[in-house]
Design an enzyme around this catalytic site. Structure first.
Site, PDB file in Angstrom:
ATOM      1  N   CYS A  30       0.811  -1.220   0.000  1.00 31.76           N
ATOM      2  CA  CYS A  30       0.000   0.000   0.000  1.00 31.76           C
ATOM      3  C   CYS A  30       0.847   1.275   0.000  1.00 31.76           C
ATOM      4  CB  CYS A  30      -0.947   0.007   1.192  1.00 31.76           C
ATOM      5  SG  CYS A  30      -1.938  -1.478   1.285  1.00 31.76           S
ATOM      6  N   HIS A  57      -3.477   7.075   2.383  1.00 25.72           N
ATOM      7  CA  HIS A  57      -3.887   5.775   1.869  1.00 25.72           C
ATOM      8  C   HIS A  57      -5.288   5.448   2.390  1.00 25.72           C
ATOM      9  CE1 HIS A  57      -4.130   1.603   0.946  1.00 25.72           C
ATOM     10  NE2 HIS A  57      -3.904   1.192   2.183  1.00 25.72           N
ATOM     11  N   ASN A 108     -10.245  -0.294  -0.492  1.00 23.13           N
ATOM     12  CA  ASN A 108      -8.785  -0.225  -0.414  1.00 23.13           C
ATOM     13  C   ASN A 108      -8.193  -0.839  -1.688  1.00 23.13           C
ATOM     14  OD1 ASN A 108      -6.083  -0.567   0.142  1.00 23.13           O
ATOM     15  ND2 ASN A 108      -6.389  -1.404   2.192  1.00 23.13           N
TER      16      ASN A 108
HETATM   17  N1  ACO Z   1     -19.184  -9.333   8.118  1.00 23.13           N
HETATM   18  C1  ACO Z   1     -19.743  -9.682   9.279  1.00 23.13           C
HETATM   19  N2  ACO Z   1     -19.021 -10.133  10.332  1.00 23.13           N
HETATM   20  C2  ACO Z   1     -17.703 -10.198  10.192  1.00 23.13           C
HETATM   21  C3  ACO Z   1     -17.045  -9.850   8.992  1.00 23.13           C
HETATM   22  C4  ACO Z   1     -17.856  -9.407   7.928  1.00 23.13           C
HETATM   23  N3  ACO Z   1     -17.341  -9.035   6.729  1.00 23.13           N
HETATM   24  N4  ACO Z   1     -15.724 -10.036   9.146  1.00 23.13           N
HETATM   25  C5  ACO Z   1     -15.526 -10.463  10.403  1.00 23.13           C
HETATM   26  N5  ACO Z   1     -16.706 -10.569  11.042  1.00 23.13           N
HETATM   27  C6  ACO Z   1     -16.971 -11.006  12.412  1.00 23.13           C
HETATM   28  C7  ACO Z   1     -15.880 -11.894  12.938  1.00 23.13           C
HETATM   29  O1  ACO Z   1     -16.113 -13.235  12.575  1.00 23.13           O
HETATM   30  C8  ACO Z   1     -15.994 -11.664  14.414  1.00 23.13           C
HETATM   31  O2  ACO Z   1     -17.065 -12.425  14.905  1.00 23.13           O
HETATM   32  P1  ACO Z   1     -16.964 -13.136  16.356  1.00 23.13           P
HETATM   33  O3  ACO Z   1     -16.802 -12.016  17.337  1.00 23.13           O
HETATM   34  O4  ACO Z   1     -18.252 -13.851  16.429  1.00 23.13           O
HETATM   35  O5  ACO Z   1     -15.754 -14.008  16.268  1.00 23.13           O
HETATM   36  C9  ACO Z   1     -16.377 -10.191  14.524  1.00 23.13           C
HETATM   37  O6  ACO Z   1     -16.931  -9.833  13.246  1.00 23.13           O
HETATM   38  C10 ACO Z   1     -15.231  -9.276  14.836  1.00 23.13           C
HETATM   39  O7  ACO Z   1     -14.121  -9.590  13.978  1.00 23.13           O
HETATM   40  P2  ACO Z   1     -12.785  -8.813  14.049  1.00 23.13           P
HETATM   41  O8  ACO Z   1     -11.866  -9.285  12.979  1.00 23.13           O
HETATM   42  O9  ACO Z   1     -12.277  -8.820  15.463  1.00 23.13           O
HETATM   43  O10 ACO Z   1     -13.268  -7.359  13.673  1.00 23.13           O
HETATM   44  P3  ACO Z   1     -12.626  -5.962  13.990  1.00 23.13           P
HETATM   45  O11 ACO Z   1     -13.559  -5.228  14.860  1.00 23.13           O
HETATM   46  O12 ACO Z   1     -11.199  -6.053  14.370  1.00 23.13           O
HETATM   47  O13 ACO Z   1     -12.705  -5.286  12.573  1.00 23.13           O
HETATM   48  C11 ACO Z   1     -11.357  -4.742  10.664  1.00 23.13           C
HETATM   49  C12 ACO Z   1     -11.991  -5.839  11.476  1.00 23.13           C
HETATM   50  C13 ACO Z   1     -12.435  -3.871  10.076  1.00 23.13           C
HETATM   51  C14 ACO Z   1     -10.547  -5.353   9.540  1.00 23.13           C
HETATM   52  C15 ACO Z   1     -10.461  -3.910  11.597  1.00 23.13           C
HETATM   53  O14 ACO Z   1      -9.561  -4.731  12.289  1.00 23.13           O
HETATM   54  C16 ACO Z   1      -9.708  -2.872  10.866  1.00 23.13           C
HETATM   55  O15 ACO Z   1     -10.248  -1.882  10.486  1.00 23.13           O
HETATM   56  N6  ACO Z   1      -8.400  -3.084  10.693  1.00 23.13           N
HETATM   57  C17 ACO Z   1      -7.552  -2.202   9.912  1.00 23.13           C
HETATM   58  C18 ACO Z   1      -6.908  -2.979   8.890  1.00 23.13           C
HETATM   59  C19 ACO Z   1      -7.185  -2.515   7.516  1.00 23.13           C
HETATM   60  O16 ACO Z   1      -7.929  -1.615   7.229  1.00 23.13           O
HETATM   61  N7  ACO Z   1      -6.495  -3.158   6.633  1.00 23.13           N
HETATM   62  C20 ACO Z   1      -6.567  -2.872   5.285  1.00 23.13           C
HETATM   63  C21 ACO Z   1      -5.442  -3.527   4.581  1.00 23.13           C
HETATM   64  S1  ACO Z   1      -3.933  -3.054   5.168  1.00 23.13           S
HETATM   65  C22 ACO Z   1      -3.605  -1.617   4.579  1.00 23.13           C
HETATM   66  O17 ACO Z   1      -4.084  -1.204   3.597  1.00 23.13           O
HETATM   67  C23 ACO Z   1      -2.668  -0.818   5.335  1.00 23.13           C
END
Ligand code: ACO
Length: 320
Positions: free
Chosen positions: A111, A247, A277
């Site tokens: 990225c 980004h 993204n």
């Molecule tokens: N739809 C519905 N439920 C979902 C989904 C989905 N698409 N994906 C995961 N879940 C569920 C999981 O199974 C989990 O359920 P559980 O509690 O029953 O086990 C619950 O939602 C929470 O999952 P987490 O992975 O802990 O969710 P989190 O709150 O951490 O959010 C996210 C995930 C949005 C990816 C967050 O961590 C984030 O914003 N991270 C930043 C990373 C990012 O943006 N990366 C992009 C690529 S890297 C880059 O470009 C730099």
């Protein structure tokens, strides 16, 4: 010696896929995706390839820059999703636009790729090796997704963005960049694995895998740190910056960065709601959008910042 931007271009695949569309084929919802990320839709390639999108963005940027393709001396393409290991995407762009005098190469910094490409162009300008250079960020991430992993595949999209720069003595440019290879495991995508006459391994290739929370923590820490560094070097205050072009990974990351920089969120343009993204392509796609909307005037001070897989990060302070 610095660089100035002569023109920009971008291209998104025709097919737009909304969160509701995804909810038809996997266990997710618009509410889950948009409340955690700000993403509402993304563009996904059906017929477009990494090189075809790059060529389209490049042609638009050439028109905007009002230069002929033969004037380009370098083409740098940032991508982690090339169509071929060889020829490079940059060579395919050269062929597609007829830039017969350009030296062409790809670079991969996930990225941060477009930012690293821009920094490479700046270094070439400073070394007297480049005068008119094209930098492209382009990804077909949809082919690298595990479409059964709902926590990752909903975050990404496909697209291409391009900027053409010219060596310029009158502008000021400052850069910061860094890498943390020891944190590489938090965001991975395997290339071809060893499979030869001595080793048999027909296991399927790994797709993109991510520890979202680790990436989130890394991003919100590194963005303000890196931006402070370039602004200090440029002797420019945060208040003087018209736009922080970050980004586009996640709206909450951008909001956290704005808060830490103590700058209003209005100075952080966002298009991830419509594009999601697109890794190395987010910054140049957004920059092109801003350029075409007339948001930038000559002399405006802006900061570009990328962060992501590697892990890597980079910022550029520049004057439009
Ligand atoms: N739809 C519905 N439920 C979902 C989904 C989905 N698409 N994906 C995961 N879940 C569920 C999981 O199974 C989990 O359920 P559980 O509690 O029953 O086990 C619950 O939602 C929470 O999952 P987490 O992975 O802990 O969710 P989190 O709150 O951490 O959010 C996210 C995930 C949005 C990816 C967050 O961590 C984030 O914003 N991270 C930043 C990373 C990012 O943006 N990366 C992009 C690529 S890297 C880059 O470009 C730099």
């Amino acid at each position: 010696m610095a660089v100035k931007i002569l023109g920009t271009g971008s291209f998104l695949p025709e097919k737009r896929v909304t969160n509701d569309d995804l909810a038809q084929v996997m266990d997710t919802s618009d509410e889950w995706i948009s409340s955690r990320t700000g993403i509402r839709a993304r563009h996904i390639s059906v017929e477009e390839t990494t090189s075809s999108m790059a060529v389209k963005a490049a042609k638009i940027a050439l028109e905007d820059a009002k230069i002929a393709p033969e004037e380009l001396d370098h083409i740098f393409v940032a991508t982690l999703s090339a169509d071929h290991a060889t020829p490079s995407t940059a060579c395919q762009v050269q062929k597609g636009i007829g830039a017969e005098n350009a030296v062409c190469m790809d670079l991969n910094a996930a990225c941060s790729g477009f930012i690293f490409g821009l920094q490479t162009a700046l270094a070439y300008a400073k070394a007297g090796m480049g005068k008119k250079m094209m930098i492209i960020g382009v990804e077909t991430l949809s082919k690298l997704m595990d479409w059964k992993d709902r926590s990752t595949c909903v975050l990404f999209g496909d697209g291409a963005g391009c900027a053409i720069v010219e060596a310029d003595e009158t502008r000021k440019v400052m850069i910061d960049a860094g890498s943390k290879g020891n944190m590489g495991d938090v965001l991975t995508c395997e290339e071809r694995h060893l499979n030869n006459l001595l080793v048999k391994d027909d296991s399927p290739m790994q797709q993109v895998a991510m520890n979202g929370q680790a990436v989130f923590k890394f991003a919100v820490r590194i963005i303000p740190k890196s931006i402070h560094k370039v602004l200090e070097a440029a002797e420019v205050s945060e208040e003087e910056i018209k736009y922080f072009v970050l980004h586009q990974a996640n709206r909450r990351i951008i909001e956290a960065a704005a808060k830490r920089l103590k700058e209003p969120i209005e100075k952080f343009p966002i298009n991830l709601d419509q594009c999601a993204n697109t890794s190395s392509a987010t910054v140049p796609i957004l920059l092109d959008e801003m350029n075409k909307k007339g948001m930038l005037e000559p002399g405006d001070k802006i900061v570009l910042c990328g962060f992501g897989g590697g892990l890597t990060w980079g910022s550029v302070y520049l004057e439009w």
